[in-house]
Design a protein around this motif. Sequence first.
Motif, PDB file in Angstrom:
ATOM      1  N   THR A 212       0.821  -1.208   0.000  1.00 58.24           N
ATOM      2  CA  THR A 212       0.000   0.000   0.000  1.00 58.24           C
ATOM      3  C   THR A 212       0.856   1.259   0.000  1.00 58.24           C
ATOM      4  O   THR A 212       0.557   2.243  -0.690  1.00 58.24           O
ATOM      5  N   LEU A 213       1.950   1.211   0.767  1.00 60.86           N
ATOM      6  CA  LEU A 213       2.820   2.381   0.845  1.00 60.86           C
ATOM      7  C   LEU A 213       3.445   2.689  -0.505  1.00 60.86           C
ATOM      8  O   LEU A 213       3.597   3.856  -0.884  1.00 60.86           O
ATOM      9  N   ARG A 214       3.803   1.646  -1.263  1.00 61.31           N
ATOM     10  CA  ARG A 214       4.518   1.864  -2.523  1.00 61.31           C
ATOM     11  C   ARG A 214       3.578   2.044  -3.706  1.00 61.31           C
ATOM     12  O   ARG A 214       3.838   2.861  -4.598  1.00 61.31           O
ATOM     13  N   PHE A 215       2.466   1.274  -3.739  1.00 64.38           N
ATOM     14  CA  PHE A 215       1.611   1.273  -4.933  1.00 64.38           C
ATOM     15  C   PHE A 215       0.217   1.849  -4.692  1.00 64.38           C
ATOM     16  O   PHE A 215      -0.579   1.936  -5.631  1.00 64.38           O
ATOM     17  N   GLY A 216      -0.107   2.214  -3.458  1.00 60.40           N
ATOM     18  CA  GLY A 216      -1.429   2.737  -3.187  1.00 60.40           C
ATOM     19  C   GLY A 216      -2.406   1.646  -2.773  1.00 60.40           C
ATOM     20  O   GLY A 216      -2.069   0.462  -2.704  1.00 60.40           O
ATOM     21  N   PRO A 217      -3.655   2.008  -2.506  1.00 59.03           N
ATOM     22  CA  PRO A 217      -4.635   1.052  -1.979  1.00 59.03           C
ATOM     23  C   PRO A 217      -5.273   0.123  -3.005  1.00 59.03           C
ATOM     24  O   PRO A 217      -6.019  -0.778  -2.639  1.00 59.03           O
ATOM     25  N   GLU A 218      -5.018   0.342  -4.306  1.00 60.60           N
ATOM     26  CA  GLU A 218      -5.741  -0.412  -5.332  1.00 60.60           C
ATOM     27  C   GLU A 218      -5.473  -1.912  -5.252  1.00 60.60           C
ATOM     28  O   GLU A 218      -6.379  -2.730  -5.423  1.00 60.60           O
ATOM     29  N   ILE A 219      -4.219  -2.309  -4.992  1.00 58.40           N
ATOM     30  CA  ILE A 219      -3.891  -3.736  -4.932  1.00 58.40           C
ATOM     31  C   ILE A 219      -4.652  -4.404  -3.798  1.00 58.40           C
ATOM     32  O   ILE A 219      -5.276  -5.466  -3.972  1.00 58.40           O
ATOM     33  N   GLY A 220      -4.637  -3.799  -2.626  1.00 56.51           N
ATOM     34  CA  GLY A 220      -5.360  -4.376  -1.499  1.00 56.51           C
ATOM     35  C   GLY A 220      -6.852  -4.450  -1.742  1.00 56.51           C
ATOM     36  O   GLY A 220      -7.514  -5.422  -1.357  1.00 56.51           O
ATOM     37  N   ARG A 221      -7.405  -3.424  -2.375  1.00 52.93           N
ATOM     38  CA  ARG A 221      -8.844  -3.419  -2.650  1.00 52.93           C
ATOM     39  C   ARG A 221      -9.241  -4.541  -3.590  1.00 52.93           C
ATOM     40  O   ARG A 221     -10.227  -5.255  -3.350  1.00 52.93           O
ATOM     41  N   ARG A 222      -8.471  -4.729  -4.653  1.00 56.08           N
ATOM     42  CA  ARG A 222      -8.798  -5.792  -5.594  1.00 56.08           C
ATOM     43  C   ARG A 222      -8.613  -7.177  -4.991  1.00 56.08           C
ATOM     44  O   ARG A 222      -9.388  -8.109  -5.260  1.00 56.08           O
ATOM     45  N   LEU A 223      -7.583  -7.355  -4.157  1.00 51.85           N
ATOM     46  CA  LEU A 223      -7.396  -8.641  -3.482  1.00 51.85           C
ATOM     47  C   LEU A 223      -8.566  -8.937  -2.547  1.00 51.85           C
ATOM     48  O   LEU A 223      -9.093 -10.059  -2.521  1.00 51.85           O
ATOM     49  N   ASP A 224      -8.985  -7.943  -1.777  1.00 51.78           N
ATOM     50  CA  ASP A 224     -10.100  -8.147  -0.851  1.00 51.78           C
ATOM     51  C   ASP A 224     -11.396  -8.453  -1.597  1.00 51.78           C
ATOM     52  O   ASP A 224     -12.196  -9.288  -1.156  1.00 51.78           O
ATOM     53  N   GLN A 225     -11.618  -7.798  -2.732  1.00 53.04           N
ATOM     54  CA  GLN A 225     -12.816  -8.074  -3.505  1.00 53.04           C
ATOM     55  C   GLN A 225     -12.788  -9.482  -4.086  1.00 53.04           C
ATOM     56  O   GLN A 225     -13.801 -10.187  -4.077  1.00 53.04           O
ATOM     57  N   ALA A 226     -11.643  -9.910  -4.589  1.00 53.59           N
ATOM     58  CA  ALA A 226     -11.544 -11.233  -5.198  1.00 53.59           C
ATOM     59  C   ALA A 226     -11.704 -12.342  -4.166  1.00 53.59           C
ATOM     60  O   ALA A 226     -12.359 -13.361  -4.423  1.00 53.59           O
ATOM     61  N   TYR A 227     -11.129 -12.162  -2.987  1.00 50.89           N
ATOM     62  CA  TYR A 227     -11.181 -13.202  -1.952  1.00 50.89           C
ATOM     63  C   TYR A 227     -12.403 -13.090  -1.056  1.00 50.89           C
ATOM     64  O   TYR A 227     -12.591 -13.909  -0.161  1.00 50.89           O
ATOM     65  N   GLY A 228     -13.222 -12.086  -1.250  1.00 49.98           N
ATOM     66  CA  GLY A 228     -14.460 -11.965  -0.494  1.00 49.98           C
ATOM     67  C   GLY A 228     -14.334 -11.283   0.843  1.00 49.98           C
ATOM     68  O   GLY A 228     -15.257 -11.349   1.664  1.00 49.98           O
ATOM     69  N   ARG A 229     -13.225 -10.612   1.081  1.00 45.34           N
ATOM     70  CA  ARG A 229     -13.067  -9.906   2.352  1.00 45.34           C
ATOM     71  C   ARG A 229     -13.769  -8.549   2.347  1.00 45.34           C
ATOM     72  O   ARG A 229     -14.007  -7.971   3.402  1.00 45.34           O
ATOM     73  N   SER A 230     -14.070  -8.028   1.171  1.00 50.59           N
ATOM     74  CA  SER A 230     -14.862  -6.811   1.054  1.00 50.59           C
ATOM     75  C   SER A 230     -15.875  -7.011  -0.068  1.00 50.59           C
ATOM     76  O   SER A 230     -15.638  -7.777  -1.008  1.00 50.59           O
ATOM     77  N   PHE A 231     -17.000  -6.336   0.035  1.00 49.59           N
ATOM     78  CA  PHE A 231     -18.094  -6.525  -0.915  1.00 49.59           C
ATOM     79  C   PHE A 231     -17.921  -5.618  -2.125  1.00 49.59           C
ATOM     80  O   PHE A 231     -17.577  -4.440  -1.984  1.00 49.59           O
ATOM     81  N   GLU A 232     -18.140  -6.173  -3.292  1.00 53.25           N
ATOM     82  CA  GLU A 232     -18.094  -5.398  -4.536  1.00 53.25           C
ATOM     83  C   GLU A 232     -19.501  -5.327  -5.122  1.00 53.25           C
ATOM     84  O   GLU A 232     -20.005  -6.324  -5.656  1.00 53.25           O
ATOM     85  N   PRO A 233     -20.163  -4.189  -5.034  1.00 51.11           N
ATOM     86  CA  PRO A 233     -21.545  -4.110  -5.541  1.00 51.11           C
ATOM     87  C   PRO A 233     -21.593  -4.114  -7.056  1.00 51.11           C
ATOM     88  O   PRO A 233     -20.666  -3.673  -7.737  1.00 51.11           O
ATOM     89  N   ILE A 234     -22.679  -4.654  -7.575  1.00 47.47           N
ATOM     90  CA  ILE A 234     -22.968  -4.594  -9.008  1.00 47.47           C
ATOM     91  C   ILE A 234     -24.122  -3.617  -9.190  1.00 47.47           C
ATOM     92  O   ILE A 234     -25.226  -3.845  -8.694  1.00 47.47           O
ATOM     93  N   VAL A 235     -23.857  -2.508  -9.857  1.00 48.73           N
ATOM     94  CA  VAL A 235     -24.880  -1.488 -10.070  1.00 48.73           C
ATOM     95  C   VAL A 235     -25.699  -1.883 -11.295  1.00 48.73           C
ATOM     96  O   VAL A 235     -25.189  -1.911 -12.421  1.00 48.73           O
ATOM     97  N   PRO A 236     -26.967  -2.231 -11.134  1.00 48.57           N
ATOM     98  CA  PRO A 236     -27.745  -2.766 -12.255  1.00 48.57           C
ATOM     99  C   PRO A 236     -28.089  -1.698 -13.285  1.00 48.57           C
ATOM    100  O   PRO A 236     -28.190  -0.506 -12.971  1.00 48.57           O
TER     101      PRO A 236
END
Length: 512
Positions: A212-236
């Motif tokens: 996160t310090l080197r590349f920002g929060p995007e890597i952590g966010r995508r990992l959490d979404q893929a592994y189910g640790r955070s919810f990714e909404p689908i806007v219909p």
Amino acid sequence: MRRAVSLYLPNWPIDRLYRHLDAAAPPPEVPVVLVGRDRGRRMVTACNPSASALGLRPGLAASQAQALVPGLQTHDADPQGDRAALDRLAHWALRHYAPVCAADAPDGLAIEATGAAHLKGGEAGFLSDMEVRLAAAGIRARAVMAPTYGAAHALARFASGVPIVDEGEIGRTIGDLPLAALRLPETLLPALTRLGFETILDLERQPRAPLTLRFGPEIGRRLDQAYGRSFEPIVPVVDQTLPRAERLFAEPIGAAETLARYVAELVVDLCLALEREGRGARRLDLHCQRVDHRLETVRVATARPLRDPRRLTRLVCDRIETITPGFGIERMTLTASIVEPLDWRPSASRLGETEAPDVSGLIDILANRIGRERLYRLTAVESDVPERSVRKTAPMAADTAAAPASSGGWTPDWPRPARLFRPPEPVQTLALLPDNPPTHFTWRGVRRRIRRADGPERIHGEWAHSEAEVWAVRDYFQVEDDAGERFWLFRAGNGEDTRTGPQTWFIHGKFG
């Protein structure tokens, strides 16, 4: 458990081009590319399989592609048209598969399939139905279902042979996929590769803080979404042409009684809109947006067009128990996703005529509780072969001309059992040939002595259906055993000529 579907369209622009050209489309063996402009340069944006087999790829200069492949067909790329068509495809999926669908540009759809897969015979049938329908329209597609949309998206594009992922299998299935499967910005991928990261698992094993310090929060966010640790909404997607009613709440609501009260208000508003248009609802979608951006959905259907507020409210409220409000719901939207013309009609066509009972309300309640595919009625089909003389149809569907009008459906001359076995089960029996009924038979390990019998009823094969049935014959007997149970037996063959059948006996049905 959440079920998200990623529908991947690997060659969407080319497939759109072929559909647009229709009969003028080139044969599959002709190499075809789409050419667009990138900062003033003409670049290849898409290739058909023949062009890819010759070494062409997106990103290649158009002049270089034409030099490498003489006779190459080029067409102008239309990214805006591709996106608009993808939105239309999302509306199609909304009507046919699930109440939450969205375009995932540039090459797919995102579908929230939680609670919707049973409508197509289960998860495998849900995915297969989409792929088959699109293939029939000339569009190549691959669908994957997983507990998270991030995992489904990655597997659809970077894996093969994994169409369905269950809870607890995400790490095993996506760990070996390349970094590009995480949907990271393209500017990050070269830097991560230089540091030695090649797969998703390589990133998952690293401490989060240095990344996160080197590349920002995007890597952590995508990992959490893929592994189910955070919810990714689908806007219909929202079809503005469909009747809809909406409520916004200053304070989130969550009690079942409160939800039911606002559902009743939404149904009244929706029925007024339907009445102005002279239409009735065949399907309703209720979207409940929670404060944490999760979307809870309810879908109910009706047997015929309807705009009775009382009945529609009951149908929707019967499914409120499936809604999980979490910390509260801040928006409710009710949409009539399928509508049909509905005109006023008198209750009886002539004075004094008795009105037929209306069972559509009962059908709607049962269908939405147990599943519409489990509720049906049987109708006659013009065929002498018993297993072909009946088919399933919708409970309120009008009778077709499948059966002879003179017979009024099934012929009453020879009764048919209410229960047919599919396939017919073999029995051991003894009978005098060619036309005598059996004296006993053994079925499922039980020997039964026959007291009464009627027959034979001879049924010939349908030569137009299969060449193997040109000489086929069945001789059917209705028999009753000592216990009073009645069965339907038949001999495959006429009892004399082996061309008509092997002369073996089967039980095809049971009366009562």
